[in-house]
Design a protein around this motif. Structure first.
Motif, PDB file in Angstrom:
ATOM      1  N   VAL A   1       0.697  -1.254   0.192  1.00 25.17           N
ATOM      2  CA  VAL A   1      -0.139   0.025   0.325  1.00 25.17           C
ATOM      3  C   VAL A   1       0.757   0.934  -0.004  1.00 25.17           C
ATOM      4  CG1 VAL A   1      -1.838   1.776   1.689  1.00 25.17           C
ATOM      5  CG2 VAL A   1      -1.947  -0.833   1.053  1.00 25.17           C
ATOM      6  N   ALA A   2       1.825   1.350   0.768  1.00 25.34           N
ATOM      7  CA  ALA A   2       2.633   2.299   1.083  1.00 25.34           C
ATOM      8  C   ALA A   2       3.278   2.651  -0.726  1.00 25.34           C
ATOM      9  CB  ALA A   2       3.756   2.177   1.807  1.00 25.34           C
ATOM     10  N   ALA A   3       3.968   1.948  -1.066  1.00 26.65           N
ATOM     11  CA  ALA A   3       4.435   1.667  -2.539  1.00 26.65           C
ATOM     12  C   ALA A   3       4.237   2.043  -3.416  1.00 26.65           C
ATOM     13  CB  ALA A   3       4.969  -0.281  -2.770  1.00 26.65           C
ATOM     14  N   TYR A   4       2.126   1.435  -3.297  1.00 26.25           N
ATOM     15  CA  TYR A   4       1.282   2.359  -4.296  1.00 26.25           C
ATOM     16  C   TYR A   4       0.999   3.665  -4.058  1.00 26.25           C
ATOM     17  CZ  TYR A   4       0.287  -2.522  -5.659  1.00 26.25           C
ATOM     18  OH  TYR A   4       0.881  -3.994  -6.520  1.00 26.25           O
ATOM     19  N   ASP A   5       1.311   3.927  -2.955  1.00 27.48           N
ATOM     20  CA  ASP A   5       0.404   4.957  -2.431  1.00 27.48           C
ATOM     21  C   ASP A   5       1.989   5.851  -3.103  1.00 27.48           C
ATOM     22  OD1 ASP A   5      -1.233   7.210  -0.579  1.00 27.48           O
ATOM     23  OD2 ASP A   5       1.112   7.697   0.213  1.00 27.48           O
ATOM     24  N   ALA A   6       3.131   5.838  -2.949  1.00 26.61           N
ATOM     25  CA  ALA A   6       4.815   6.953  -3.288  1.00 26.61           C
ATOM     26  C   ALA A   6       4.549   6.736  -4.892  1.00 26.61           C
ATOM     27  CB  ALA A   6       5.258   5.920  -2.519  1.00 26.61           C
TER      28      ALA A   6
ATOM     29  N   PHE B   1       3.613  -1.123  10.337  1.00 24.29           N
ATOM     30  CA  PHE B   1       4.689   0.100   9.383  1.00 24.29           C
ATOM     31  C   PHE B   1       2.996   0.463   9.555  1.00 24.29           C
ATOM     32  CE2 PHE B   1       4.470   1.511   5.325  1.00 24.29           C
ATOM     33  CZ  PHE B   1       6.153   1.466   4.734  1.00 24.29           C
ATOM     34  N   GLY B   2       2.560   1.874  10.220  1.00 23.14           N
ATOM     35  CA  GLY B   2       1.573   2.345  10.556  1.00 23.14           C
ATOM     36  C   GLY B   2       1.319   3.020   9.460  1.00 23.14           C
ATOM     37  N   LEU B   3      -0.128   2.982   8.000  1.00 20.99           N
ATOM     38  CA  LEU B   3       0.130   3.574   7.173  1.00 20.99           C
ATOM     39  C   LEU B   3      -1.469   4.483   7.367  1.00 20.99           C
ATOM     40  CD1 LEU B   3      -1.136   0.539   5.133  1.00 20.99           C
ATOM     41  CD2 LEU B   3       1.093   2.105   4.967  1.00 20.99           C
ATOM     42  N   SER B   4      -1.241   5.783   8.846  1.00 18.92           N
ATOM     43  CA  SER B   4      -2.028   6.532   9.228  1.00 18.92           C
ATOM     44  C   SER B   4      -2.233   7.403   7.959  1.00 18.92           C
ATOM     45  CB  SER B   4      -2.084   7.280  10.767  1.00 18.92           C
ATOM     46  OG  SER B   4      -0.946   7.591  10.628  1.00 18.92           O
ATOM     47  N   HIS B   5      -1.437   7.824   7.364  1.00 15.83           N
ATOM     48  CA  HIS B   5      -1.412   9.070   6.269  1.00 15.83           C
ATOM     49  C   HIS B   5      -1.924   8.778   4.838  1.00 15.83           C
ATOM     50  CE1 HIS B   5       2.305   6.281   5.774  1.00 15.83           C
ATOM     51  NE2 HIS B   5       2.461   6.527   4.939  1.00 15.83           N
ATOM     52  N   ILE B   6      -1.854   7.379   4.773  1.00 15.98           N
ATOM     53  CA  ILE B   6      -2.221   7.218   3.477  1.00 15.98           C
ATOM     54  C   ILE B   6      -3.504   7.393   2.893  1.00 15.98           C
ATOM     55  CG2 ILE B   6      -2.651   4.738   2.263  1.00 15.98           C
ATOM     56  CD1 ILE B   6       0.147   5.093   2.817  1.00 15.98           C
ATOM     57  N   ASP B   7      -4.126   8.064   1.913  1.00 12.29           N
ATOM     58  CA  ASP B   7      -5.701   7.856   1.262  1.00 12.29           C
ATOM     59  C   ASP B   7      -5.355   6.613   0.058  1.00 12.29           C
ATOM     60  OD1 ASP B   7      -7.852   8.647   0.401  1.00 12.29           O
ATOM     61  OD2 ASP B   7      -7.339  10.643  -0.497  1.00 12.29           O
ATOM     62  N   PRO B   8      -6.591   6.322   0.841  1.00 15.48           N
ATOM     63  CA  PRO B   8      -7.581   4.471   0.320  1.00 15.48           C
ATOM     64  C   PRO B   8      -7.301   4.921  -1.063  1.00 15.48           C
ATOM     65  CG  PRO B   8      -8.245   4.568   2.322  1.00 15.48           C
ATOM     66  CD  PRO B   8      -7.518   6.344   2.601  1.00 15.48           C
ATOM     67  N   SER B   9      -8.057   5.827  -1.446  1.00 18.60           N
ATOM     68  CA  SER B   9      -8.546   6.529  -2.815  1.00 18.60           C
ATOM     69  C   SER B   9      -7.282   6.571  -3.872  1.00 18.60           C
ATOM     70  CB  SER B   9      -8.962   7.760  -2.943  1.00 18.60           C
ATOM     71  OG  SER B   9      -8.287   8.884  -3.019  1.00 18.60           O
ATOM     72  N   ARG B  10      -5.612   6.348  -3.311  1.00 23.85           N
ATOM     73  CA  ARG B  10      -4.455   6.646  -4.194  1.00 23.85           C
ATOM     74  C   ARG B  10      -4.451   5.371  -4.411  1.00 23.85           C
ATOM     75  NH1 ARG B  10      -2.791  11.237  -1.023  1.00 23.85           N
ATOM     76  NH2 ARG B  10      -1.576   9.860  -0.305  1.00 23.85           N
ATOM     77  N   VAL B  11      -4.754   4.116  -3.798  1.00 22.03           N
ATOM     78  CA  VAL B  11      -4.491   2.677  -3.654  1.00 22.03           C
ATOM     79  C   VAL B  11      -4.816   2.121  -5.160  1.00 22.03           C
ATOM     80  CG1 VAL B  11      -4.299  -0.037  -2.984  1.00 22.03           C
ATOM     81  CG2 VAL B  11      -3.841   2.512  -1.254  1.00 22.03           C
TER      82      VAL B  11
ATOM     83  N   SER C   1      -7.883  -8.755  -4.307  1.00 28.03           N
ATOM     84  CA  SER C   1      -6.354  -8.339  -3.732  1.00 28.03           C
ATOM     85  C   SER C   1      -6.262  -7.303  -3.236  1.00 28.03           C
ATOM     86  CB  SER C   1      -5.215  -8.617  -4.860  1.00 28.03           C
ATOM     87  OG  SER C   1      -5.311 -10.277  -4.821  1.00 28.03           O
ATOM     88  N   LEU C   2      -7.324  -5.884  -4.038  1.00 25.66           N
ATOM     89  CA  LEU C   2      -7.291  -4.580  -3.971  1.00 25.66           C
ATOM     90  C   LEU C   2      -8.131  -4.795  -2.239  1.00 25.66           C
ATOM     91  CD1 LEU C   2      -7.667  -1.306  -4.484  1.00 25.66           C
ATOM     92  CD2 LEU C   2      -9.619  -2.256  -5.484  1.00 25.66           C
ATOM     93  N   ARG C   3      -8.844  -5.506  -2.294  1.00 22.50           N
ATOM     94  CA  ARG C   3      -9.883  -4.947  -1.330  1.00 22.50           C
ATOM     95  C   ARG C   3      -9.654  -6.028   0.098  1.00 22.50           C
ATOM     96  NH1 ARG C   3     -15.997  -6.381  -3.414  1.00 22.50           N
ATOM     97  NH2 ARG C   3     -17.057  -4.649  -4.382  1.00 22.50           N
ATOM     98  N   ARG C   4      -8.277  -6.665   0.039  1.00 16.17           N
ATOM     99  CA  ARG C   4      -7.527  -7.247   1.611  1.00 16.17           C
ATOM    100  C   ARG C   4      -6.711  -5.613   1.781  1.00 16.17           C
ATOM    101  NH1 ARG C   4      -3.916 -11.886  -0.147  1.00 16.17           N
ATOM    102  NH2 ARG C   4      -2.146 -10.196  -0.745  1.00 16.17           N
ATOM    103  N   LEU C   5      -5.610  -5.366   0.370  1.00 15.89           N
ATOM    104  CA  LEU C   5      -4.777  -4.185   0.336  1.00 15.89           C
ATOM    105  C   LEU C   5      -5.160  -3.244   1.535  1.00 15.89           C
ATOM    106  CD1 LEU C   5      -2.425  -4.031  -2.270  1.00 15.89           C
ATOM    107  CD2 LEU C   5      -1.981  -5.000  -1.101  1.00 15.89           C
ATOM    108  N   LEU C   6      -6.796  -2.785   0.848  1.00 16.57           N
ATOM    109  CA  LEU C   6      -7.246  -1.520   1.465  1.00 16.57           C
ATOM    110  C   LEU C   6      -7.954  -1.931   2.941  1.00 16.57           C
ATOM    111  CD1 LEU C   6     -10.179  -0.585  -1.501  1.00 16.57           C
ATOM    112  CD2 LEU C   6      -8.055   0.971  -0.363  1.00 16.57           C
ATOM    113  N   SER C   7      -7.998  -2.962   3.292  1.00 20.21           N
ATOM    114  CA  SER C   7      -8.139  -3.517   4.363  1.00 20.21           C
ATOM    115  C   SER C   7      -7.220  -3.321   5.786  1.00 20.21           C
ATOM    116  CB  SER C   7      -8.888  -4.890   4.566  1.00 20.21           C
ATOM    117  OG  SER C   7      -7.754  -5.731   4.471  1.00 20.21           O
ATOM    118  N   THR C   8      -5.940  -3.520   5.239  1.00 12.78           N
ATOM    119  CA  THR C   8      -4.987  -3.134   5.851  1.00 12.78           C
ATOM    120  C   THR C   8      -5.208  -1.233   6.685  1.00 12.78           C
ATOM    121  OG1 THR C   8      -3.798  -1.652   4.665  1.00 12.78           O
ATOM    122  CG2 THR C   8      -3.247  -4.111   4.628  1.00 12.78           C
ATOM    123  N   LYS C   9      -5.791  -0.540   6.507  1.00 11.59           N
ATOM    124  CA  LYS C   9      -6.212   0.226   7.012  1.00 11.59           C
ATOM    125  C   LYS C   9      -6.961   0.607   8.316  1.00 11.59           C
ATOM    126  CE  LYS C   9      -5.582   4.152   5.662  1.00 11.59           C
ATOM    127  NZ  LYS C   9      -4.938   5.433   6.304  1.00 11.59           N
TER     128      LYS C   9
END
Length: 351
Positions: free
Chosen positions: A149-154, A284-294, A337-345
């Motif tokens: 998720v962090a890689a896709y966001d970056a 690996f915290g993801l509080s800064h990630i906007d899920p819409s960008r994934v 897979s997309l929903r699995r990644l989004l659920s990590t938040k």
């Protein structure tokens, strides 16, 4: 006691200049048009080691500090900076970083999901290598998902690097990530001195790659095999807790050796790629990630979001992606897979 006469004016009053002089401060800052460009390789207690005039005969490492005019602007490993002052690179010399160029990518993390303070891990990297041991310690898929998720966001390309394949097979873990189409490489310690290291190097050529992973997965051992002339300290897994011990304490950018047969002065010889080793982590915290960008990392699913409700989380009954997949536009495994990644938040990495 009156110091001046009754009819004193401003000409009679003597002003003493302060210790720092009487010249008023100005907001005009020097442009430093003669500043040299450099790349930040590592940071240690406020001192930044920068590579100046890379790829030339005058290439050298310069120790610098951040100039006051930068204020609170942070400088991280991978940054392209402008330096002034003593740029000789000799011992006990110190330059100043006066500008930080615009970053092409930024890898961020937080300590946990409740931490509002984000930390920049590295800047201007092209690829994120997620190093995971197949055993000792056991793989943590949820942590891998968070790194993805962090890689896709970056905007970085992920690479899955599986180590210690002599202790456990890689196929079960690879099957769960096959729908994502992530490139991967499988290594074991005995092969790193020969073909194993070269197989990894081929996926790093010409790119700046960040190596991340939790402690004990063999990340630094792998980096030492990739760049033999720069050996970093390694450690063992704690036999009681099954977790790794922190041995890498600061991020460090290392240039890969040129590929075999590269001609001197060629692009392959001058820019063979960079490896950025980072300290191991346990969360690996993801509080800064906007899920819409994934969703941007799923080009086969993104067109299907046009008919989604406003602020759709892509994991709710009215999500248009369900009909998009059922109509045959994309594979159902990709949506899972997309929903699995989004659920990590909303889940902890150990779940």
């Amino acid at each position: 006691m009156r110091r001046y006469g009754k009819d004193a004016d401003e000409d009679d009053i003597r002003n003493r200049p302060g210790r720092r002089g009487s010249r008023p401060r100005t907001r005009i800052r020097p442009k430093h048009e003669d500043a040299a460009e450099g790349m930040v390789l590592t940071i240690d207690r406020g001192r930044l080691t920068c590579l100046v005039e890379a790829g030339t005969k005058r290439e050298r490492m310069v120790v610098a500090m951040k100039a006051r005019e930068l204020g609170r602007k942070g400088v991280v490993v991978g940054d392209t900076v402008n330096l002034v002052g003593d740029l000789s690179g000799e011992v006990d010399t110190l330059a100043r970083i006066v500008r930080v160029e615009e970053r092409t990518s930024v890898l961020r993390r937080t300590a946990d999901d409740d931490d509002p303070f984000e930390r920049i891990v590295v800047a201007n990297a092209d690829q994120l290598a997620i190093v995971t041991a197949l055993a000792n310690p056991e793989p943590r898929p949820r942590l891998i998902d968070r790194c993805l998720v962090a890689a896709y966001d970056a905007g970085m390309t992920p690479l899955l690097v599986l180590t210690k394949s002599d202790l456990a097979p890689a196929e079960p873990l690879l099957e769960s990530y096959a729908p994502l189409g992530i490139d991967y490489v499988v290594t074991q310690r005995e092969e790193l001195a020969t073909t194993g290291a070269e197989a990894v190097r081929e996926r790093l050529r010409g790119l700046a790659t960040v190596f991340i992973g939790h402690s004990g997965v063999g990340k630094t051992t792998l980096v030492n095999a990739l760049v033999p002339e720069r050996q970093r300290t390694t450690g063992d897994v704690n036999a009681v807790t099954g977790r790794g011990r922190h041995t890498t304490v600061s991020a460090l950018a290392l240039r890969l050796p040129p590929p075999p047969g590269a001609k001197p002065g060629s692009r392959q010889a001058l820019d063979p790629g960079w490896v950025i080793d980072t300290p191991g982590f346990r969360s690996f915290g993801l509080s800064h990630i906007d899920p819409s960008r994934v969703i941007h990392a799923f080009p086969d699913l993104e067109p299907g979001t046009v008919d989604c409700p406003r602020a759709c989380s892509h994991d709710e009954p009215d999500c248009a992606l369900d009909s998009w997949v059922s109509d045959g536009h994309a594979d159902a495994a990709r949506l899972y897979s997309l929903r699995r990644l989004l659920s990590t938040k909303e889940a902890h990495e150990g779940d």
